[in-house]
Enzyme design. Sequence first.
Site, short mmCIF file in Angstrom:
data_model
loop_
_atom_site.label_atom_id
_atom_site.label_comp_id
_atom_site.label_asym_id
_atom_site.label_seq_id
_atom_site.Cartn_x
_atom_site.Cartn_y
_atom_site.Cartn_z
N CYS A 78 58.88 9.70 -1.72
CA CYS A 78 57.81 9.05 -0.96
C CYS A 78 58.44 8.12 0.09
O CYS A 78 59.65 7.92 0.10
CB CYS A 78 56.89 8.27 -1.89
SG CYS A 78 57.61 6.71 -2.45
N GLU A 137 62.98 8.08 -8.92
CA GLU A 137 64.22 7.64 -8.27
C GLU A 137 64.57 6.21 -8.68
O GLU A 137 65.75 5.89 -8.89
CB GLU A 137 64.06 7.72 -6.75
CG GLU A 137 63.84 9.13 -6.19
CD GLU A 137 62.37 9.52 -6.07
OE1 GLU A 137 61.55 9.04 -6.90
OE2 GLU A 137 62.03 10.29 -5.16
N CYS A 167 60.55 5.36 -1.59
CA CYS A 167 61.83 5.82 -2.14
C CYS A 167 62.77 6.28 -1.02
O CYS A 167 63.98 6.06 -1.09
CB CYS A 167 61.60 6.95 -3.14
SG CYS A 167 60.80 6.37 -4.66
N HIS A 216 58.77 5.01 -9.68
CA HIS A 216 58.97 6.42 -9.39
C HIS A 216 60.29 6.88 -10.03
O HIS A 216 61.15 6.05 -10.37
CB HIS A 216 58.99 6.65 -7.89
CG HIS A 216 57.63 6.50 -7.24
ND1 HIS A 216 57.41 6.74 -5.90
CD2 HIS A 216 56.43 6.15 -7.77
CE1 HIS A 216 56.13 6.52 -5.63
NE2 HIS A 216 55.51 6.17 -6.74
#
Lengths: 182, 422
Positions: free
Chosen positions: A88, A60, A91, A58
Amino acid sequence: MNAKEKVYHERFMREAINMAELALRSDETPVGCVFVKDGEIIGRGMNATNKTLNGTRHAEFVAIAGILEKHPISVLKETDLYVTVEPCVMCASMLRQYGIKCVYFGCWNERFGGTGGVLNIHSDPSVDKPYPVQGGIFREEAIMLLRKFYVQENEKAPEPKQKKTRELKTQILPMDIHAPKS
Amino acid sequence: MVADEPVASDLVRLGVVPRQGGLVPLRTKDEVRAALETFNAYVLEVPARHAGIVKDVVQAAIPDLKTADFQHLRRVVQFKYLPVHIQKKYRPPHPSRPRGDSGEVSSENDVAEDDDAARYFLISPSSAIAHAELVDVLKRNTPFADSSKPPVILTICVPALAPTSAEQAAKWSVEYWPISYKNTNPYGPHPSLVARNAAEIANDAGGLLGLADAVAEQTFSKGFGEKVACVVVDRTAGINEIIAVTGDCRWRCSGNDAPQRDGPGNVMAHAVQRAIAMVAKKRLRVAGHDPASKPSPHSFCDSPLTSLEEHFYSKDNIPSNGYLCVDLDIYLTHEPCVMCSMAILHSRFRRCTFGRRMPLTGGLTADNALPGKGGYISPTTGLGHGIFWRPSELNWKFLSWEWVEEDTAAMVKDSIKDTLQA
């Protein structure tokens, strides 16, 4: 948020949106982020799950991996995150473990959001310090980017769904409908 | 040549000591909730032959009553099936005369026993109608309108949700009220599905957890991380093909920095994150896209660092056309943290087994904890996330077990602190 703060936060969210647009052009889920320390961007990231075949890449993660090439881990405690879509659950937990200072995001993530959209990993009981979150900055733009992506084809998915018949919806419902569940 | 247990013999060659014990399925978030939630309900003693009439009276008095919401509670029950504490309330063991059914031995009811003439009718949740109003309605209708005896209504506590197993139904029938069990589990995977999968993986689970122990020992002894590791296997062909093994590398820091052992370390180098990354890199490699040509940032720690990690990473034993970790199983020394639990879910794993529960940090177990001050957790049974099975909220679900050592006395407490994010 007063007018001055709004200008400050929107400046960084604009940078995050730029990263999301880059992701969209690269056939990645259009989520982008920037990490900001003392008013300066120290890292940028965009989703890379398709290119890497790794569902955890992702925005991040990608951004923090870049930051840790140059900075010690402890820098994250003095850093804010601006991300186009709510972090999410995964994360949200990662950010809490690293000790992120504050998270600003665009739209909520009703499928697996971890900071209010589905779960509240930023504030739930944990051994790690909670962090504040603020959603809704350039929310409509973040949603439109996702919609543009979902009318494209994802050829890596196991059974590609027929997306050609999908239409790009442009109407965005008011805030109260797209707000967090709880 | 017949290889009986290819995996087992492989592991013996690698010096792995299999664990002895068994699998216990995790309870889902909804199963935990179903086991705890109760509401109050009214019970009425009523002559058997009037039970139907009373049912109609109640439905007319509470038109919104949805009996489907408490279908798991038997509606009309004989005295002998009542839990003892409710029996005692209707028929105190001494000396007062039992009320209700003495003159009502029904002619239609050929079992002429005293007890059988009375029925115990679960009227409704007490929230549906006020007690006084209910008494009033009953008194105006058959059979109480024609009788000098007032309706005897008890308020009892009952489970709010349907039972998830026959054992639970039997237990609740003794503790609360007779329960019907429909051999389904609305709050988690069907018991037969769990049993079938457990039977499939049970034989090899101890060996694979033993392998995870050995992997953890290697990365730990090099000072890379905590003694935590995981093993990813493909069992779609009936035997466990080991795809990746990884240990925790949180202390192996980026760049040229010396290891930083304070704080959380490098969270992205948890064993699960590394394993998922290696599975992905393997798929790229098998597909002809050499991942080594574009090395990923150092802090992902997604290349093998020990002999065991290298041994399994080097095998091209994965189809290139697979999607994420669909159809793969994962074995972990410890219950994964929330981040890693969700990474397993994002990666669409099929089944998950872990060795030691982590009540303060684990993301898989659903058993609840008591929140402490200021968002910190107080040490109790768990965080209650139950990430493996929340299908109405999260977009994937997988079966999960915890490992219980055969000889619990022989269980050595490992070096891992309770507050560690595994």
